[in-house]
Design an enzyme around this catalytic site. Structure first.
Site, short mmCIF file in Angstrom:
data_model
loop_
_atom_site.label_atom_id
_atom_site.label_comp_id
_atom_site.label_asym_id
_atom_site.label_seq_id
_atom_site.Cartn_x
_atom_site.Cartn_y
_atom_site.Cartn_z
CG ASP A 1 51.37 13.38 -21.66
OD1 ASP A 1 52.02 14.52 -21.77
OD2 ASP A 1 50.17 13.13 -22.04
NE ARG B 1 46.61 17.83 -27.90
CZ ARG B 1 46.82 18.19 -26.58
NH1 ARG B 1 47.90 17.68 -25.96
NH2 ARG B 1 46.13 19.07 -26.01
NE ARG C 1 51.77 19.66 -28.77
CZ ARG C 1 51.43 19.14 -27.39
NH1 ARG C 1 52.49 18.15 -27.28
NH2 ARG C 1 50.60 19.58 -26.89
CG ASP D 1 50.13 15.16 -25.64
OD1 ASP D 1 51.14 15.77 -25.10
OD2 ASP D 1 48.82 15.21 -24.87
N1 ROI Z 1 41.72 12.36 -25.37
C1 ROI Z 1 42.35 11.09 -26.05
N2 ROI Z 1 41.30 10.18 -26.24
N3 ROI Z 1 43.38 10.89 -26.00
C2 ROI Z 1 44.52 11.74 -25.79
O1 ROI Z 1 45.71 11.56 -25.81
C3 ROI Z 1 44.18 12.98 -25.40
N4 ROI Z 1 44.99 14.00 -24.98
C4 ROI Z 1 44.75 15.11 -24.38
C5 ROI Z 1 43.19 15.48 -24.21
C6 ROI Z 1 42.78 16.82 -25.09
C7 ROI Z 1 42.82 15.77 -22.79
N5 ROI Z 1 42.29 14.36 -24.87
C8 ROI Z 1 42.83 13.15 -25.25
O2 ROI Z 1 45.80 16.11 -24.29
#
Ligand code: ROI
Length: 167
Positions: free
Chosen positions: A105, A100, A90, A103
């Site tokens: 979650d 990134r 990452r 990610d």
């Molecule tokens: N925007 C999109 N389209 N998809 C994401 O996974 C994503 N993840 C984030 C932020 C920067 C808020 N913007 C994102 O963490």
């Protein structure tokens, strides 16, 4: 006698990437999550291309949602996801809202509401994020998001905002 392991919890995980070949990042993260001891994959959404939420001077994202059955606690599950983020190198460009490589979650954990310093479940941004709600709806159209409501109603109030299904 065959030993059976409890995997009674249904959890949903959001995957996102916008650096270093995002489609490959997402597919390899899926395999890595499914390989965690104590996790079984139940469903995986299509991949979606999405416009960045937050600063616009970053590439489009690829997003997806995975449904798993697990016996892991929320914090053990979170640790497993963080290990995969690290293992896939990452890189965060910029700060919290920057680009990134990967990610992961923890979006939903059974019907639980969790408020810990390191973990809020359901994920706090879930109802404003088309790139989470639409893939979630694809694999769980009857879902009720704890504390938020049923997914069909939430989708009705969440514009696509440029979200496109890939393949
Ligand atoms: N925007 C999109 N389209 N998809 C994401 O996974 C994503 N993840 C984030 C932020 C920067 C808020 N913007 C994102 O963490």
């Amino acid at each position: 006698m065959k030993t059976s392991i409890n995997q009674n919890i249904t959890a949903y995980i959001g995957l996102g990437s916008n650096l270093a070949a995002p489609v490959i990042q997402i597919k390899s993260a899926r395999n890595a999550i499914a390989a965690i001891a104590g996790i079984k994959e139940l469903a995986f959404s299509s991949l979606y291309q999405s416009l960045p939420m937050g600063p616009q001077d970053q590439p489009d994202y690829v997003n997806a949602v995975m449904c798993v059955a697990t016996g892991l606690s929320p914090t053990d599950l979170l640790r497993g996801l963080q290990n995969i983020e690290q293992a896939q190198g990452r890189i965060r460009r910029g700060d919290r809202w920057g680009a990134r490589t990967l990610d992961l979650d923890l979006l939903i954990y059974s019907t639980q509401l969790i408020e810990l310093p390191e973990l809020t479940v359901p994920h706090s941004g879930i109802t404003e994020r088309s790139f989470v709600l639409y893939p979630l709806y694809e694999i769980a159209p009857q879902l009720i998001i704890p504390g938020k409501g049923n997914i069909a109603d939430l989708i009705a109030n969440c514009p696509l905002a440029g979200l496109k299904r890939l393949d």
